[in-house]
Design a protein around this motif. Structure first.
Motif, mmCIF file in Angstrom:
data_model
loop_
_atom_site.group_PDB
_atom_site.id
_atom_site.type_symbol
_atom_site.label_atom_id
_atom_site.label_comp_id
_atom_site.label_asym_id
_atom_site.label_seq_id
_atom_site.Cartn_x
_atom_site.Cartn_y
_atom_site.Cartn_z
ATOM 1 N N VAL A 62 48.745 86.698 33.118
ATOM 2 C CA VAL A 62 48.953 85.591 34.057
ATOM 3 C C VAL A 62 48.731 86.059 35.497
ATOM 4 O O VAL A 62 49.109 87.166 35.879
ATOM 5 C CB VAL A 62 50.366 84.981 33.917
ATOM 6 N N VAL A 63 48.083 85.204 36.266
ATOM 7 C CA VAL A 63 47.813 85.481 37.681
ATOM 8 C C VAL A 63 48.170 84.234 38.488
ATOM 9 O O VAL A 63 48.324 83.130 37.942
ATOM 10 C CB VAL A 63 46.334 85.845 37.915
ATOM 11 N N GLU A 64 48.308 84.408 39.781
ATOM 12 C CA GLU A 64 48.596 83.284 40.671
ATOM 13 C C GLU A 64 47.284 82.790 41.267
ATOM 14 O O GLU A 64 46.524 83.574 41.839
ATOM 15 C CB GLU A 64 49.550 83.725 41.768
ATOM 16 N N VAL A 65 47.027 81.482 41.149
ATOM 17 C CA VAL A 65 45.777 80.895 41.631
ATOM 18 C C VAL A 65 46.075 79.881 42.736
ATOM 19 O O VAL A 65 46.858 78.942 42.535
ATOM 20 C CB VAL A 65 45.008 80.206 40.486
ATOM 21 N N ARG A 102 51.365 78.769 41.225
ATOM 22 C CA ARG A 102 50.614 78.262 40.076
ATOM 23 C C ARG A 102 50.101 79.437 39.247
ATOM 24 O O ARG A 102 49.196 80.163 39.671
ATOM 25 C CB ARG A 102 49.445 77.393 40.535
ATOM 26 N N LEU A 103 50.683 79.632 38.065
ATOM 27 C CA LEU A 103 50.333 80.767 37.213
ATOM 28 C C LEU A 103 49.402 80.312 36.092
ATOM 29 O O LEU A 103 49.664 79.312 35.415
ATOM 30 C CB LEU A 103 51.597 81.398 36.626
ATOM 31 N N VAL A 108 42.884 84.294 44.229
ATOM 32 C CA VAL A 108 43.612 84.794 43.066
ATOM 33 C C VAL A 108 44.441 86.019 43.452
ATOM 34 O O VAL A 108 43.935 86.943 44.098
ATOM 35 C CB VAL A 108 42.641 85.165 41.919
ATOM 36 N N VAL A 109 45.692 86.011 43.036
ATOM 37 C CA VAL A 109 46.581 87.161 43.219
ATOM 38 C C VAL A 109 46.931 87.687 41.830
ATOM 39 O O VAL A 109 47.431 86.939 40.982
ATOM 40 C CB VAL A 109 47.863 86.784 43.978
ATOM 41 N N ASN A 157 51.919 90.943 42.170
ATOM 42 C CA ASN A 157 53.025 90.812 43.114
ATOM 43 C C ASN A 157 54.333 90.972 42.345
ATOM 44 O O ASN A 157 54.321 91.180 41.111
ATOM 45 C CB ASN A 157 52.967 89.478 43.883
ATOM 46 N N ARG A 158 55.466 90.873 43.022
ATOM 47 C CA ARG A 158 56.749 91.147 42.387
ATOM 48 C C ARG A 158 57.015 90.195 41.222
ATOM 49 O O ARG A 158 57.484 90.609 40.156
ATOM 50 C CB ARG A 158 57.872 91.039 43.424
ATOM 51 N N GLU A 159 56.722 88.912 41.405
ATOM 52 C CA GLU A 159 56.987 87.941 40.349
ATOM 53 C C GLU A 159 56.130 88.208 39.117
ATOM 54 O O GLU A 159 56.610 88.167 37.979
ATOM 55 C CB GLU A 159 56.719 86.524 40.863
ATOM 56 N N LEU A 160 54.832 88.483 39.333
ATOM 57 C CA LEU A 160 53.930 88.754 38.213
ATOM 58 C C LEU A 160 54.340 90.019 37.467
ATOM 59 O O LEU A 160 54.298 90.068 36.228
ATOM 60 C CB LEU A 160 52.494 88.879 38.719
ATOM 61 N N MET A 161 54.732 91.058 38.203
ATOM 62 C CA MET A 161 55.186 92.295 37.567
ATOM 63 C C MET A 161 56.413 92.035 36.697
ATOM 64 O O MET A 161 56.544 92.562 35.587
ATOM 65 C CB MET A 161 55.492 93.344 38.625
ATOM 66 N N SER A 162 57.331 91.216 37.194
ATOM 67 C CA SER A 162 58.546 90.901 36.441
ATOM 68 C C SER A 162 58.218 90.136 35.162
ATOM 69 O O SER A 162 58.774 90.417 34.094
ATOM 70 C CB SER A 162 59.486 90.082 37.315
#
Length: 561
Positions: free
Chosen positions: A60-63, A68-69, A83-84, A87-92
């Motif tokens: 999952v990535v942030e777009v 928005r994942l 696209v990110v 980050n901290r949220e994605l790692m979690s």
């Protein structure tokens, strides 16, 4: 990923991944775009050659901000997308995914055959998973593959579906399916049958697609060791060139780090008494098939000869395309010839011996176990992964070994004298044998051996013999195209005199018994400019010796003049 050559300039999109600008063809996914920039996005369900399924949710990535994942493997890259990937949220989120998988996964990594070569283990380490906050999961279901050369452990299955997709979408054999949901999820064969009762050809695509060790072959190395340790048992070995490629990758020697001479030395240090050139038996097999092809061409059969690398392709055809069986070659393959001659004194060996063939093939081992049982007198077949285990157990540094030549098969005539003259073989048969040998070389080396192999895996070659006769050859990769060719045979529409079926989609180089590192990191494409010229001008490997062996050992079988 779509290639640049397939698109016009206006068929590209520009986007940003972690602040890096990238241009990719329209239709590419975010995951493919990330790979183009060198950005690594974790994934467990994505696999080369399979359609995106977005099952594991690890990618999952942030777009375009706003939290928005989306799954990178199944989301198309769009113009101007921001696209990110990290980050901290994605790692979690990714750590939670791994922690949930590990809660339902055995903790016996040190004893696992995929230890240090497991995708789940790799991502757990890289994502910093150091504790397991979730409780243990339910007990696994019983395996349905216990009666075969494949071993299944559902307790290690992470439900990614890669094995089923490889079987159904890539090979189109439908030998595996996913059943039930949640804790009752299982990988099984359709309709509750055993895997051997179904359409499985033991290509090993499911096994090599598995990111963990939920699917693996039975350990052939363990069965062979007692024979190598006994002085009263003579052992002889052959190996294919693709075995060396796998060893170089698995043992980190690099391309060209292991020569055939060093390989011979290493095998003799393992305990083998003799190591013979596989080319000898490949040429022998080609001459036998050429004899059959000559005879059938003279009878004007609609398909003169069907040959295959795998014993289970013939079994598959017998189940589902029985009308095609009369066209299959009855000639033994190189491994069978090697084994047959090891069983008798006065043949091509110095003495009766147990024979061991090393190939990047799973089907040969499955067929051998079914026929005589692993460990029975004569005839072992081991994969590249088995050979890696043997060398690691002995702590061998193959690069330090010197050069040793192959042993030469001892060729006797009927009265016991050494062979001095070649067999009488017609020019047409010899030309066809050379063509068959080179065509199989292309098949074993894989689809990457030639850019002339179309996307459907069918290579067509026409050869004009010195007599003026034209012979057409078809080489197919994978069971999907093989099914199409078999259907054409049944309907009488196949436009080929000789059909060669390679069960694995990428040929032997990336076969089901190859080192996983070779399969997951394919080699660069090597181009053959003109295969027709190649098979016309080439000679059989060890041609003089092989002609002599057939003329003397096998009597008049090759004497066509």
């Amino acid at each position: 990923m779509p290639t640049v050559e397939n698109f016009e300039k206006d068929a590209f999109v520009n986007l940003s991944i972690d602040g890096l600008s990238v241009t990719v063809p329209k239709g590419a996914t975010i995951l493919e775009a990330a790979k183009a920039t060198g950005v690594i996005i974790p994934t467990l369900c994505d696999y080369s050659g399979l359609k995106p399924r977005a099952v594991c949710r690890l990618c999952v990535v942030e777009v375009d901000g706003g939290g928005r994942l989306k799954a990178a493997c199944a989301t198309e890259a769009t113009q101007g997308a921001q696209v990110v990937t990290n980050n901290r949220e994605l790692m979690s989120i990714r750590r939670n995914v791994i922690e949930l998988l590990l809660a339902d996964h055995p903790k016996d990594c040190l004893l696992c055959t995929r230890n240090l070569d497991c995708e789940l283990q790799t991502w757990a380490f890289r994502l910093g998973v150091r504790s397991l906050p979730f409780g243990e999961g339910e007990a696994s279901l019983k395996s349905q593959l216990e009666d075969t050369n494949l071993s299944q452990n559902m307790s290690k299955c992470i439900k990614c579906g890669r094995c089923v997709a490889a079987c159904q979408d890539v090979q189109e054999t439908m030998a595996l399916c996913a059943a039930n949901r949640s804790i009752h999820y299982e990988i099984s064969s359709p309709y509750g049958k055993t895997i051997a009762e179904g359409p499985c050809v033991f290509c090993g695509e499911c096994l090599t697609a598995c990111p963990v060790s939920a699917l693996e072959e039975k350990d052939g190395a363990l069965s062979l060791m007692p024979s190598l340790d006994k002085e009263d048992i003579k052992t002889a070995a052959i190996f294919s060139p693709q075995v060396i490629v796998g060893l170089e990758d698995a043992l980190d020697y690099g391309a060209g780090g292991i020569s055939s001479g060093k390989m011979v030395s290493a095998l003799k240090n393992l305990g083998f008494d003799r190591v013979y050139p596989r080319d000898f038996f490949r040429s022998m097999a080609a001459l036998l098939e050429a004899k059959e092809l000559c005879e059938n061409l003279s009878k004007e059969k609609k398909v003169a000869c069907v040959s295959t690398c795998s014993p289970y392709v013939r079994a598959y055809a017998a189940k589902y395309y029985p009308e095609a069986i009369p066209f299959f070659s009855s000639s033994p393959n190189p491994m069978e010839l090697f084994s047959m001659n090891g069983r008798k004194k006065g043949g091509i060996f110095f003495e009766e011996a147990e024979t061991v063939s090393f190939m990047p093939c799973l089907a040969q081992g499955a067929e051998r176990e079914e026929a005589v049982g692993i460990g029975s007198q004569h005839s072992y077949h081991l994969t590249v992964r088995d050979l890696v285990k043997l060398f690691k157990q002995k702590n061998f540094n193959i690069g330090s070994f010197g050069y040793s030549p192959f042993d030469c098969p001892r060729i006797f005539s009927k009265n016991g004298s050494m062979v001095k003259e070649e067999a009488m073989v017609s020019e047409e048969q010899l030309e066809l044998a050379r063509a068959i040998c080179e065509l199989k070389k292309v098949g074993e080396s894989g689809r990457g051996y030639s850019r002339s192999v179309p996307g459907n895996g069918l290579l067509e070659v026409n050869l004009e013999l010195s007599s003026g006769k034209s012979v057409s050859f078809h080489l197919v990769f994978g069971m999907g195209q093989a099914k199409t060719s078999l259907e054409e045979i049944v309907k009488g529409n196949l436009k080929a005199d000789y059909l060669l079926i390679m069960a694995c989609p990428q040929g032997c180089l990336e076969g089901g018994g190859q080192a996983l590192k070779t399969i997951h990191n394919p080699h660069l494409t090597r181009e053959v400019p003109n295969i027709s010229n190649m098979i016309t001008k080439s000679k059989l490997p060890l041609e003089k010796e092989v002609l002599g062996a057939y003329g003397e050992v096998y009597g008049q079988v090759m004497s066509l003049k």
